[in-house]
Scaffold this active site. Structure first.
Site, mmCIF file in Angstrom:
data_model
loop_
_atom_site.group_PDB
_atom_site.id
_atom_site.type_symbol
_atom_site.label_atom_id
_atom_site.label_comp_id
_atom_site.label_asym_id
_atom_site.label_seq_id
_atom_site.Cartn_x
_atom_site.Cartn_y
_atom_site.Cartn_z
ATOM 1 N N GLU A 26 0.832 -1.178 -0.009
ATOM 2 C CA GLU A 26 0.037 -0.021 -0.137
ATOM 3 C C GLU A 26 0.817 1.278 0.058
ATOM 4 O O GLU A 26 1.953 1.271 0.268
ATOM 5 C CB GLU A 26 -0.972 -0.019 1.370
ATOM 6 C CG GLU A 26 -0.135 0.091 2.496
ATOM 7 C CD GLU A 26 -0.887 0.775 3.672
ATOM 8 O OE1 GLU A 26 -1.577 1.883 3.294
ATOM 9 O OE2 GLU A 26 -1.096 0.076 4.699
ATOM 10 N N LYS A 161 -2.503 -1.012 15.326
ATOM 11 C CA LYS A 161 -1.814 -0.220 16.669
ATOM 12 C C LYS A 161 -3.000 -0.130 17.792
ATOM 13 O O LYS A 161 -4.425 0.057 17.349
ATOM 14 C CB LYS A 161 -1.569 1.088 16.081
ATOM 15 C CG LYS A 161 -0.308 1.173 15.502
ATOM 16 C CD LYS A 161 0.130 2.504 15.280
ATOM 17 C CE LYS A 161 1.657 2.557 14.623
ATOM 18 N NZ LYS A 161 1.507 3.180 13.250
HETATM 19 N N1 PSU Z 1 -2.169 1.997 10.905
HETATM 20 C C1 PSU Z 1 -0.704 1.959 10.788
HETATM 21 N N2 PSU Z 1 -0.157 2.561 9.862
HETATM 22 C C2 PSU Z 1 -0.890 3.000 8.625
HETATM 23 C C3 PSU Z 1 -2.389 3.041 8.872
HETATM 24 C C4 PSU Z 1 -2.995 2.611 9.838
HETATM 25 O O1 PSU Z 1 -0.191 1.506 11.775
HETATM 26 O O2 PSU Z 1 -0.128 3.542 7.885
HETATM 27 C C5 PSU Z 1 -3.075 3.549 7.296
HETATM 28 C C6 PSU Z 1 -3.319 2.315 6.579
HETATM 29 O O3 PSU Z 1 -3.210 2.661 5.021
HETATM 30 C C7 PSU Z 1 -4.707 2.208 6.936
HETATM 31 C C8 PSU Z 1 -5.400 3.557 7.026
HETATM 32 O O4 PSU Z 1 -5.488 1.383 5.829
HETATM 33 O O5 PSU Z 1 -4.258 4.177 7.877
HETATM 34 C C9 PSU Z 1 -6.621 3.497 8.014
HETATM 35 O O6 PSU Z 1 -7.235 4.901 8.007
HETATM 36 P P1 PSU Z 1 -8.664 4.956 8.403
HETATM 37 O O7 PSU Z 1 -8.565 4.949 9.928
HETATM 38 O O8 PSU Z 1 -8.849 6.425 8.201
HETATM 39 O O9 PSU Z 1 -9.422 3.990 7.693
#
Ligand code: PSU
Ligand code: MN
Length: 313
Positions: A26, A161
């Site tokens: 990603e 996390k």
């Molecule tokens: N958690 C991490 N590192 C990241 C992300 C989440 O530890 O880089 C990123 C990923 O791309 C994940 C996104 O898909 O954040 C999720 O965002 P949201 O909670 O807005 O859906």
């Protein structure tokens, strides 16, 4: 036959055509998950790790309105250098980016969508999004979970996390029929930490066993994705107290600023990185590389299963 809105890099297309293993990667992790310039170094190192383990990497993003499975080095550098200024694209943002000729980094959800369109079944990242703490009032549940429920890609990660409510995240995945597989562990890893206090559905110790579960799920017509949770290597795990303190502070800061929507996760990621400093970044890089290695092995095992039967003649 590739989709008309999708560009598959030639080496990725060749690997797919020949049934060789491919691993999707990603790009939100590059633009929003790590600081420059380590984000670019890491993205390139992770691609190299996939190659060194016998698979072809396909880093995914949207560039000038085109879905990309496989990026040129300059494109990765741009996504990393522009960092938080790059659009963060999840499922709902893809149509707008494509129609408007936009450029952006794809989240786990959007990367799964593009991977599935390209015919890629295995994806490596750091951590998935999930149910946020306080979701009972904020309704903040990552679109990554919906995507895992519907799109057939196995996501190799180090769990999630604990900026998230991991218990509710597991409940959501259970409701939506997403297997959570622990690789050589009975416990759900929590990104920087090897344990979260929660169990996984099943522990599997070999990539081939994971590939068989993928094949069984999709052969049964069940669709949707899988979480393959791979703990951070012991030498790079952080003490839980350090991580908890940084996360509590980051969450308090986010609340004080009244953040909502897609800004929440990038803010928390950047804040936790700042508060924990170099140690957490080193751990973050190592766990992504570790996931890339396992994803390459899973993709290789799956390619073997999915290959037509060898002719006895
Ligand atoms: N958690 C991490 N590192 C990241 C992300 C989440 O530890 O880089 C990123 C990923 O791309 C994940 C996104 O898909 O954040 C999720 O965002 P949201 O909670 O807005 O859906
Ligand atoms: Mn959210």
């Amino acid at each position: 036959m590739a989709h008309t809105l999708l560009d598959i890099q030639p080496d990725v297309a060749a690997a797919l055509a020949e049934g060789r293993p491919v691993v999707a990667l990603e790009s939100t992790i590059i633009s929003h998950g790590m600081p420059w310039p380590r984000n670019v170094e890491t993205a390139l190192a992770v691609e190299a790790e996939v190659r060194a383990h016998g698979a072809t990497p396909a880093t995914i993003a949207v560039i000038d309105g085109r879905l990309k499975a496989g990026l040129a080095r300059e494109q990765i550098e741009r996504l990393g250098r522009d960092g938080q200024a790059v659009a963060k694209l999840s499922r709902r943002d893809l149509p707008v980016a494509v129609a408007g000729g936009g450029t952006g980094a794809t989240t786990v959800a959007a990367t799964m969508i593009v991977a599935a369109l390209a015919g890629i079944r295995v994806f490596a990242t750091g951590g998935i999004g999930g149910v946020h703490r306080g979701a009972e009032t904020s309704f903040d549940i990552s679109a990554d979970l919906q995507e895992l429920a519907r799109t057939p890609v196995a996501v190799v990660c180090a769990g999630a996390k604990s900026i998230l409510d991991l218990r509710l995240t597991l409940e959501y995945l259970e409701t939506h029929g997403v297997p959570v597989i622990g690789y050589r562990t009975d416990r759900l890893p929590a990104f920087f930490c090897r344990d979260s206090d929660f169990g996984v559905d099943v522990r599997l110790d070999e990539a081939a066993a994971i590939a068989r579960v993928m094949q069984a799920k999709w052969s049964l017509g069940l669709g949707g994705g899988l979480v393959v949770a791979n703990p951070v290597p012991q030498a790079h795990a952080l003490p839980r107290e350090t991580v908890d303190a940084a996360i509590d502070q980051a969450l308090a800061d986010a609340q004080a600023q009244g953040l909502a929507g897609k800004a929440v996760t990038p803010f928390l990621l950047a804040r936790v990185n700042d508060l924990t400093g170099g140690d957490s970044l080193a751990g973050n890089i190592e766990l992504v590389r570790n996931n890339a290695r396992l994803a390459a092995a899973v993709a290789a095992a799956y390619a073997e299963l999915a290959a037509p039967m060898a002719s006895p003649w």
